[in-house]
Write an enzyme that holds these catalytic residues in place. Sequence first.
Site, PDB file in Angstrom:
ATOM      1  N   ARG A   1       0.802  -1.225   0.000  1.00 22.08           N
ATOM      2  CA  ARG A   1       0.000   0.000   0.000  1.00 22.08           C
ATOM      3  C   ARG A   1       0.835   1.275   0.000  1.00 22.08           C
ATOM      4  NH1 ARG A   1      -2.731  -3.946   1.722  1.00 22.08           N
ATOM      5  NH2 ARG A   1      -0.741  -4.484   2.631  1.00 22.08           N
ATOM      6  N   THR A   2       1.788   1.364   0.902  1.00 22.90           N
ATOM      7  CA  THR A   2       2.468   2.652   1.090  1.00 22.90           C
ATOM      8  C   THR A   2       3.258   3.031  -0.159  1.00 22.90           C
ATOM      9  OG1 THR A   2       2.659   2.024   3.400  1.00 22.90           O
ATOM     10  CG2 THR A   2       3.908   3.953   2.698  1.00 22.90           C
TER      11      THR A   2
ATOM     12  N   LYS B   1      26.254  -3.460  -1.100  1.00 21.70           N
ATOM     13  CA  LYS B   1      27.727  -3.371  -1.227  1.00 21.70           C
ATOM     14  C   LYS B   1      28.348  -2.710  -0.005  1.00 21.70           C
ATOM     15  CE  LYS B   1      26.938  -2.283  -6.054  1.00 21.70           C
ATOM     16  NZ  LYS B   1      26.956  -1.132  -6.957  1.00 21.70           N
TER      17      LYS B   1
ATOM     18  N   ARG C   1      11.235   3.870   3.575  1.00 28.35           N
ATOM     19  CA  ARG C   1      10.892   2.908   4.637  1.00 28.35           C
ATOM     20  C   ARG C   1      12.166   2.171   5.020  1.00 28.35           C
ATOM     21  NH1 ARG C   1       5.843  -1.159   4.499  1.00 28.35           N
ATOM     22  NH2 ARG C   1       4.869   0.804   5.107  1.00 28.35           N
TER      23      ARG C   1
ATOM     24  N   HIS D   1       4.951   5.382  11.699  1.00 30.24           N
ATOM     25  CA  HIS D   1       4.478   5.314  10.301  1.00 30.24           C
ATOM     26  C   HIS D   1       3.468   6.467  10.175  1.00 30.24           C
ATOM     27  CE1 HIS D   1       3.274   3.942   6.478  1.00 30.24           C
ATOM     28  NE2 HIS D   1       2.992   2.675   6.727  1.00 30.24           N
TER      29      HIS D   1
HETATM   30  N1   CP Z   1      -0.191  -0.221   5.957  1.00 29.87           N
HETATM   31  C1   CP Z   1       0.997  -0.412   5.335  1.00 29.87           C
HETATM   32  O1   CP Z   1       2.015   0.193   5.676  1.00 29.87           O
HETATM   33  O2   CP Z   1       0.956  -1.341   4.345  1.00 29.87           O
HETATM   34  P1   CP Z   1       2.186  -1.774   3.457  1.00 29.87           P
HETATM   35  O3   CP Z   1       3.189  -2.460   4.365  1.00 29.87           O
HETATM   36  O4   CP Z   1       1.625  -2.693   2.415  1.00 29.87           O
HETATM   37  O5   CP Z   1       2.800  -0.537   2.867  1.00 29.87           O
END
Ligand code: CP
Length: 303
Positions: free
Chosen positions: A50-51, A80, A101, A129
């Site tokens: 999703r993100t 590396k 991320r 998050h």
């Molecule tokens: N909710 C969320 O962060 O989903 P993903 O890990 O699929 O990005």
Amino acid sequence: MEHFIESQQLTPEIIFDIFSRADEFRKDKIYDPILRGKVLATLFYEPSTRTRLSFETAMLRLGGSVVTTENAREFSSAVKGETLQDSIRVVSNYADCIVMRHYEEGMAKIASEISKVPVINAGDGKGQHPTQALLDLYTIWKETGRLTNLKIAIVGDLASGRTARSLCYLLGKFPGNEIIFLSPEHLKMKQDIKEYLSRHGVSYREEKNLDEVLPNVDIVYMTRIQKERITLDEYNSARGKYTINQNNFNLLNKNARILHPLPKIDEIVLPLETEEKDDRVAYFRQAENGLYIRMALLVHLMM
Ligand code: CP
């Protein structure tokens, strides 16, 4: 806001400014290419559906372009031995914004201290998050019509779940909210969040019995047990402790909503018909809202 690293950065004014722009995107579904000529880099050192895809879609829908490493841990020069700092130094010369991320808490903040362009934290280990929390809050607002005087059960792995942590910070910005935490004994919400809630006058308590809580809440925020962040023993003893199924789903008030940041595993087991037809199931609308919120956030940071 120059970078977006943690939920605490947001004020109610910024939140409603982003919500109002997200509302326009949600309504129109036809978008002016206001980010034409801009480039977004998505650096993901942990998996995502999703993100990453909603950020990339948001950028493309607004006329911008995307460069990406979908598995930066394996397919970037990190393999590396390049430091994150050096990678960010380089990528921030290519792109106008970086969505990152990382598997380690605090790395988004480190990236933001080096980057010449805005950095958005798309999840840092067990830390935060914040864009998920923003879309969660937006969904709560769209579904209930308010952000105050809500009773919210937050359920699951609250020790490792960064979405629950980020959401608590945002709920603390609006008066009258009451949070009920339900988690396996060894995966309780950490003290720093409880102290933040106390400091901000947010009432919270810990409960054990989900079925007793369900009839009395406006929102149930379910979360996954984070298998990748705990030992197998911890996982096995937590798994299946808190679930929503057709039986306890019927305990919910008719106006209540179930949210989940997704992916869901076995903590929600509802028939397809219920998921498709019962308005109380809000988690797929929540995921869709992620697109509009991320479009609004990109505009907020890049224009
Ligand atoms: N909710 C969320 O962060 O989903 P993903 O890990 O699929 O990005």
